[in-house]
Design an enzyme around this catalytic site. Structure first.
Site, mmCIF file in Angstrom:
data_model
loop_
_atom_site.group_PDB
_atom_site.id
_atom_site.type_symbol
_atom_site.label_atom_id
_atom_site.label_comp_id
_atom_site.label_asym_id
_atom_site.label_seq_id
_atom_site.Cartn_x
_atom_site.Cartn_y
_atom_site.Cartn_z
ATOM 1 N N ARG A 137 -0.432 14.878 12.126
ATOM 2 C CA ARG A 137 -0.065 14.662 10.715
ATOM 3 C C ARG A 137 0.116 15.991 9.965
ATOM 4 O O ARG A 137 -0.519 16.239 8.945
ATOM 5 C CB ARG A 137 -1.086 13.781 10.003
ATOM 6 C CG ARG A 137 -1.469 12.496 10.693
ATOM 7 C CD ARG A 137 -0.354 11.503 10.942
ATOM 8 N NE ARG A 137 0.187 10.871 9.777
ATOM 9 C CZ ARG A 137 -0.267 9.730 9.250
ATOM 10 N NH1 ARG A 137 -1.291 9.143 9.791
ATOM 11 N NH2 ARG A 137 0.300 9.199 8.193
ATOM 12 N N LYS A 172 0.856 -1.207 0.000
ATOM 13 C CA LYS A 172 0.000 0.000 0.000
ATOM 14 C C LYS A 172 0.883 1.246 0.000
ATOM 15 O O LYS A 172 0.667 2.174 -0.782
ATOM 16 C CB LYS A 172 -0.868 -0.005 1.252
ATOM 17 C CG LYS A 172 -1.494 1.327 1.606
ATOM 18 C CD LYS A 172 -2.378 1.279 2.833
ATOM 19 C CE LYS A 172 -1.667 1.517 4.116
ATOM 20 N NZ LYS A 172 -1.356 2.923 4.444
ATOM 21 N N ASN A 173 1.928 1.241 0.829
ATOM 22 C CA ASN A 173 2.731 2.461 1.006
ATOM 23 C C ASN A 173 3.745 2.700 -0.094
ATOM 24 O O ASN A 173 4.361 3.761 -0.146
ATOM 25 C CB ASN A 173 3.400 2.447 2.392
ATOM 26 C CG ASN A 173 2.378 2.654 3.500
ATOM 27 O OD1 ASN A 173 1.200 2.906 3.228
ATOM 28 N ND2 ASN A 173 2.802 2.528 4.742
ATOM 29 N N ASP A 198 5.192 1.190 12.117
ATOM 30 C CA ASP A 198 3.994 0.481 11.645
ATOM 31 C C ASP A 198 3.933 -0.955 12.144
ATOM 32 O O ASP A 198 2.947 -1.643 11.914
ATOM 33 C CB ASP A 198 3.937 0.480 10.105
ATOM 34 C CG ASP A 198 3.735 1.882 9.576
ATOM 35 O OD1 ASP A 198 3.992 2.110 8.386
ATOM 36 O OD2 ASP A 198 3.354 2.759 10.368
ATOM 37 N N ARG A 210 -8.488 -0.710 5.330
ATOM 38 C CA ARG A 210 -7.731 0.344 4.642
ATOM 39 C C ARG A 210 -6.381 -0.173 4.166
ATOM 40 O O ARG A 210 -5.830 0.317 3.195
ATOM 41 C CB ARG A 210 -7.490 1.532 5.587
ATOM 42 C CG ARG A 210 -8.683 2.398 5.831
ATOM 43 C CD ARG A 210 -8.277 3.663 6.552
ATOM 44 N NE ARG A 210 -7.109 4.258 5.911
ATOM 45 C CZ ARG A 210 -6.322 5.144 6.519
ATOM 46 N NH1 ARG A 210 -6.576 5.524 7.754
ATOM 47 N NH2 ARG A 210 -5.293 5.667 5.896
ATOM 48 N N CYS A 223 -5.246 12.427 12.415
ATOM 49 C CA CYS A 223 -5.911 11.132 12.612
ATOM 50 C C CYS A 223 -5.604 10.723 14.047
ATOM 51 O O CYS A 223 -4.971 11.436 14.802
ATOM 52 C CB CYS A 223 -5.373 10.108 11.626
ATOM 53 S SG CYS A 223 -3.684 9.653 11.985
HETATM 54 C C1 EPZ Z 1 4.228 7.303 6.103
HETATM 55 O O1 EPZ Z 1 3.412 8.318 6.663
HETATM 56 C C2 EPZ Z 1 3.386 6.037 6.093
HETATM 57 N N1 EPZ Z 1 2.215 6.247 5.250
HETATM 58 C C3 EPZ Z 1 2.964 5.694 7.516
HETATM 59 O O2 EPZ Z 1 2.245 4.466 7.470
HETATM 60 C C4 EPZ Z 1 4.213 5.479 8.362
HETATM 61 O O3 EPZ Z 1 3.833 5.224 9.690
HETATM 62 C C5 EPZ Z 1 5.079 6.752 8.302
HETATM 63 O O4 EPZ Z 1 5.392 7.062 6.919
HETATM 64 C C6 EPZ Z 1 6.387 6.593 9.051
HETATM 65 O O5 EPZ Z 1 7.106 5.521 8.526
HETATM 66 C C7 EPZ Z 1 2.332 6.077 3.919
HETATM 67 O O6 EPZ Z 1 3.397 5.777 3.396
HETATM 68 C C8 EPZ Z 1 1.090 6.266 3.107
HETATM 69 P P1 EPZ Z 1 6.198 10.877 7.957
HETATM 70 P P2 EPZ Z 1 3.897 9.872 6.603
HETATM 71 O O7 EPZ Z 1 6.022 12.062 7.096
HETATM 72 O O8 EPZ Z 1 4.556 10.115 5.309
HETATM 73 C C9 EPZ Z 1 5.782 14.264 11.272
HETATM 74 C C10 EPZ Z 1 0.410 3.067 7.778
HETATM 75 O O9 EPZ Z 1 0.039 2.522 8.807
HETATM 76 N N2 EPZ Z 1 5.668 15.171 10.124
HETATM 77 O O10 EPZ Z 1 7.450 10.065 7.857
HETATM 78 O O11 EPZ Z 1 2.754 10.717 6.990
HETATM 79 C C11 EPZ Z 1 4.610 13.268 11.336
HETATM 80 O O12 EPZ Z 1 3.517 13.853 12.020
HETATM 81 C C12 EPZ Z 1 0.850 4.517 7.806
HETATM 82 O O13 EPZ Z 1 0.496 2.506 6.657
HETATM 83 C C13 EPZ Z 1 5.643 16.540 10.350
HETATM 84 O O14 EPZ Z 1 5.702 17.009 11.489
HETATM 85 O O15 EPZ Z 1 4.973 9.874 7.778
HETATM 86 C C14 EPZ Z 1 5.207 12.115 12.090
HETATM 87 O O16 EPZ Z 1 5.193 12.403 13.470
HETATM 88 C C15 EPZ Z 1 0.579 5.160 9.165
HETATM 89 N N3 EPZ Z 1 5.543 17.380 9.286
HETATM 90 C C16 EPZ Z 1 6.657 12.094 11.597
HETATM 91 O O17 EPZ Z 1 6.922 13.410 11.079
HETATM 92 C C17 EPZ Z 1 5.477 16.914 7.985
HETATM 93 O O18 EPZ Z 1 5.410 17.730 7.050
HETATM 94 C C18 EPZ Z 1 6.914 11.089 10.487
HETATM 95 O O19 EPZ Z 1 5.961 11.341 9.481
HETATM 96 C C19 EPZ Z 1 5.491 15.513 7.779
HETATM 97 C C20 EPZ Z 1 5.598 14.658 8.850
#
Ligand code: EPZ
Length: 421
Positions: free
Chosen positions: A123, A22-23, A309, A401, A118
């Protein structure tokens, strides 16, 4: 709303084939906005988030045709292109923000809904916006939408992410593919799903080179060519089934995933006592009689010891270990939603800020449970598999999902599970 009825304890035995990731599929699908030519994507998982992303692409003017019982899509551009990525679609799937980068690069304008938070966290998307701004995107936020535009083509730039972010890395790599000139991105996330995205884009004629562990160089091109691409296997589904075999003294052959991409979690499972043999695209895993406890596990960015995850799934496993274990969640601010539910099954877990301390072994007895987010929900399924007696898991739309037909896969390997609609 659908729920699962599980009668435990079950012993897991047999073989399971892993669905497409998915990711990896989500950013690859979002990047098809860059194309004028036809794109065929294979090995898609049939999960809700993919359906939502395809609906989003359709709303932006892409023509979507399904083949191979919806595991393959053919995406072609229709003449009428739209630039509104609506809240109704983006709010249910935060990865919707990934259409912003390609829309700005291709159309030089976009009205994309802010994803909203969420259960696992706020996020925010500040790292996405800051990076795209450095490529020349201008934007203002009005009524929950990012009104963005660029004066002509985006221009390459040197960008260093202040924090490692999977989505921000993906959005910026995609946008830089059509920018004018060279872009260097530093402090990138390097999850295998991101490498799958860059492999996909390069096979369509993009010019992306990883020149350092977390540094990538992109030279903009004018257009991308027609391509057919098969998405990699799902790393988190693989990890979930590895935990399932380990916690149930099972014996499982897991197919269609490259074990090298989940090495750190396999090392943890070996420490816990699992017997693991790896082959080219297979993992054979046998659960131990006695599950060993592990202290001070931390979730960190890939390739760290434990993916966030898989945190909930490993927590279930450590509840069954004798002695004290602990897991620290460093990525999301609220990713312990499964703890309260596990306690209802008999788990002994205390939370200190972002650290969970687990005393074991617990004897789980079946109970009625509530899913909260995608990975917490699958942790409840794992716990119910080993619990004595009947468990009901409510709101399994969270599971749908991200896991393709999980009840069919689990039933085939010995789990007594039924979906009640
Ligand atoms: C991706 O989410 C994955 N989703 C998530 O999987 C996964 O948990 C996450 O990466 C971490 O590995 C998809 O790939 C669709 P991040 P993403 O940007 O891109 C903060 C699942 O279960 N942040 O690496 O949203 C954020 O809030 C999902 O399949 C900011 O502050 O993760 C988090 O605390 C859940 N500002 C941390 O960084 C930003 O602009 C890491 O987020 C972006 C992120």
């Amino acid at each position: 709303m659908d729920k699962f009825l599980i009668k435990g304890p079950c012993k897991i035995k047999g073989q399971v084939s892993i669905s497409g990731s998915k990711n990896a599929a989500l950013p690859i699908l979002a990047s098809t906005i860059l194309f004028d030519k036809t794109v065929i994507i294979e090995n898609l998982p049939r999960v809700k988030d993919i359906v939502t992303m395809l609906k989003l692409l359709k709303s932006l003017g892409s023509k979507i045709e399904f083949f191979q019982n919806k595991k393959t899509v053919k995406i072609t551009k229709s003449k009428k292109r739209k630039i509104l990525a609506s809240y109704s679609l983006v709010k249910t799937m935060r990865a919707g923000i990934l259409v912003l980068g390609p829309m700005i690069a291709k159309f030089n304008k976009s009205i994309t809904s802010l994803p909203g938070g969420c259960l696992i966290g706020a996020r925010p998307v500040n790292y996405h916006l800051n990076a795209l701004k450095k490529l020349g995107m201008k934007y203002e936020i009005k009524k929950g939408y990012i009104h963005a535009f660029s004066k002509g083509k985006l221009r390459g730039a040197d960008i260093k992410f202040s924090k490692i972010s999977v989505g921000a890395t993906e959005n910026t790599i995609i946008a830089a593919c059509l920018a004018k000139g060279k872009t260097i991105l530093k402090n990138c996330a390097i999850e295998p799903e991101i490498k799958d995205l860059t492999n996909f884009l390069n096979s369509a004629g993009a010019n992306i080179k990883w020149i350092g562990k977390r540094t990538v160089k992109i030279i903009g091109v004018d257009s991308l060519k027609e391509i057919k691409y098969s998405v990699m296997g799902d790393r988190i589904e693989t990890g979930t089934f590895c935990v399932a075999a380990t916690l149930s003294k099972g014996d499982l052959l897991i197919q269609n995933f490259d074990p090298k991409l989940i090495q750190s979690e396999l090392n943890l499972l070996k420490k816990i006592g699992a017997k693991i043999n790896i082959f080219k695209n297979k993992i054979h895993i046998k659960g131990p009689k006695k599950i060993k406890n592990i202290n001070n596990i931390e979730t960190k960015e890939y390739p760290s010891c434990l993916s966030t995850d898989l945190q909930a799934q490993f927590m279930v496993l450590l509840c069954l270990a004798s002695g004290r274990s602990s897991i620290t969640e460093n990525i999301f601010e609220n990713r312990f939603m499964h703890v309260a539910e596990l306690r209802r099954l008999g788990a002994k877990i205390t939370i200190k800020r972002n650290k969970a301390i687990i005393e074991g072994p617990s004897e789980f007895t079946g109970a009625e449970l509530m899913s909260s987010d995608l990975r917490a929900s699958v942790a409840l399924v794992l716990a119910s598999i080993v619990a004595k007696g009947q468990s009901i898991i409510n709101r399994i739309y969270h599971l749908d999902r991200g896991y393709e037909k999980i009840e069919n896969k689990l039933r085939k390997i010995g789990v007594n599970i039924k979906r009640l609609s």
